[in-house]
Enzyme design. Structure first.
Site, PDB file in Angstrom:
ATOM      1  N   LEU A   1     -94.025  22.583  23.158  1.00  0.00           N
ATOM      2  CA  LEU A   1     -92.755  23.280  23.312  1.00  0.00           C
ATOM      3  C   LEU A   1     -92.669  24.295  22.183  1.00  0.00           C
ATOM      4  O   LEU A   1     -93.083  24.006  21.061  1.00  0.00           O
ATOM      5  CB  LEU A   1     -91.574  22.309  23.223  1.00  0.00           C
ATOM      6  N   ASP A   2     -92.140  25.495  22.475  1.00  0.00           N
ATOM      7  CA  ASP A   2     -92.051  26.485  21.408  1.00  0.00           C
ATOM      8  C   ASP A   2     -90.961  26.093  20.410  1.00  0.00           C
ATOM      9  O   ASP A   2     -90.166  25.178  20.653  1.00  0.00           O
ATOM     10  CB  ASP A   2     -91.851  27.899  21.962  1.00  0.00           C
ATOM     11  N   ILE A   3     -90.920  26.777  19.293  1.00  0.00           N
ATOM     12  CA  ILE A   3     -90.056  26.379  18.183  1.00  0.00           C
ATOM     13  C   ILE A   3     -88.576  26.364  18.563  1.00  0.00           C
ATOM     14  O   ILE A   3     -87.794  25.580  18.031  1.00  0.00           O
ATOM     15  CB  ILE A   3     -90.302  27.297  16.960  1.00  0.00           C
ATOM     16  N   ASN A   4     -88.175  27.195  19.528  1.00  0.00           N
ATOM     17  CA  ASN A   4     -86.769  27.276  19.933  1.00  0.00           C
ATOM     18  C   ASN A   4     -86.415  26.344  21.084  1.00  0.00           C
ATOM     19  O   ASN A   4     -85.255  26.293  21.488  1.00  0.00           O
ATOM     20  CB  ASN A   4     -86.427  28.716  20.318  1.00  0.00           C
TER      21      ASN A   4
END
Length: 300
Positions: A107-110
């Site tokens: 999952l991306d950081i956001n």
């Protein structure tokens, strides 16, 4: 007791079995100081190295197959180490003696929500490989108008820079004004795929929460930044999905098992806000709607 070398390398998370076979054929793998041969077997106590680096391992019969679910918060990265010093999803996981956790998907950081971790690299590779078409389900808050034509386009498929992509299912589940919540399913898990699909239609994703991976859904009682270990039946549901044989040693045991039993008796209260709060408000006003299998997200 011995096991095929390429199978051991795949299980510890260094790559798929096919890629490990290629590494052996290229002479990059050694056992007890000599270049390994494809198809040879390895035993507990042997010294195993890949590209000169020592690899910790145990043979399959001695390894208990374990899987954790982790509720990723915003701001954590999905790599073990970061030059910028940002927090990692690996920071809060329990230590493994002589083994390591392999992440299933990213999952991306956001983005927030469900991450799976396992000590079985072969299982992780199969769950991530596009050919197995394992479903990933997301709750997404979108800014902009999703017209019926846009929805149909995203189900039929659009051309992204790395190839065609589409949503397997697409439901609206509430919201107000230009901010609406949708529940979508993809089967590939390419980098930022859900965000890029919406962006292809001129829409912006303001919240993205993964709520299911394969047969495993994010539990309502799990708080952000916390993990839980899966039991034998839940793990075997995942392995059946990707045609892996069950193991005698699987799932919870010892202290982890007792901790899970206590959580079942006295679960943590679910967090309130954001996604489910909007569903409840819309359901009360409309008296009907699409039933959503998820939990409550904390609104930041």
């Amino acid at each position: 007791m011995s096991e095929k070398l390429q199978k051991v390398l795949a299980r510890v998370g260094l790559g798929s079995r096919r890629h490990m076979e290629e590494a052996i054929s290229q002479g990059r793998v050694s056992v007890n100081g000599r270049i390994a041969e494809l198809g040879e077997r390895i035993e507990a106590g042997d010294e195993l190295r890949v590209d000169g680096r020592k690899v910790q391992f145990s043979v399959e019969e001695e390894t208990r197959r374990r899987v954790l679910i982790y509720y990723k918060p915003e701001g954590e990265i999905c790599t073990r180490h970061d030059p910028e010093g940002r927090p990692s999803v690996f920071d809060r996981l329990p230590p493994l003696s002589g083994d390591r956790w392999v992440m299933v998907g990213r999952l991306d950081i956001n983005s927030t929500g469900l991450l799976l971790f396992t000590n079985d690299g072969e299982m992780a590779n199969r769950l991530m490989h596009p050919s197995n078409e394992v479903e990933r389900e997301y709750a997404v808050r979108v800014m902009g108008e999703v017209t019926p034509a846009v929805r149909q386009q995203l189900i039929d498929g659009v051309q992204l820079e790395d190839g065609p992509a589409k949503f397997e299912s697409f439901f609206e589940v509430g919201g107000e004004g230009i901010n609406r919540w949708y529940q979508v399913v993809v089967k590939e898990g390419r980098n930022r795929e859900v965000r890029r699909l919406f962006e292809s239609q001129g829409l912006r994703v303001s919240r993205l929460l993964r709520i299911r991976y394969g047969t495993i859904s994010l539990p309502r009682q799990l708080h952000t930044g916390r993990w839980m270990e899966l039991d034998k039946d839940e793990i075997e549901g995942l392995t059946a999905l990707v045609k892996l044989k069950p193991r005698t040693g699987t799932g919870l045991y010892g202290l982890a098992k007792r901790r899970a039993e206590r959580m079942q008796d006295k679960p943590l209260p679910a967090r309130r806000g954001g996604y489910l709060r909007q569903q409840r408000r819309d359901g009360n006003s409309k008296g009907e709607g699409h039933e959503v299998q998820t939990h409550e997200q904390e609104e930041r």
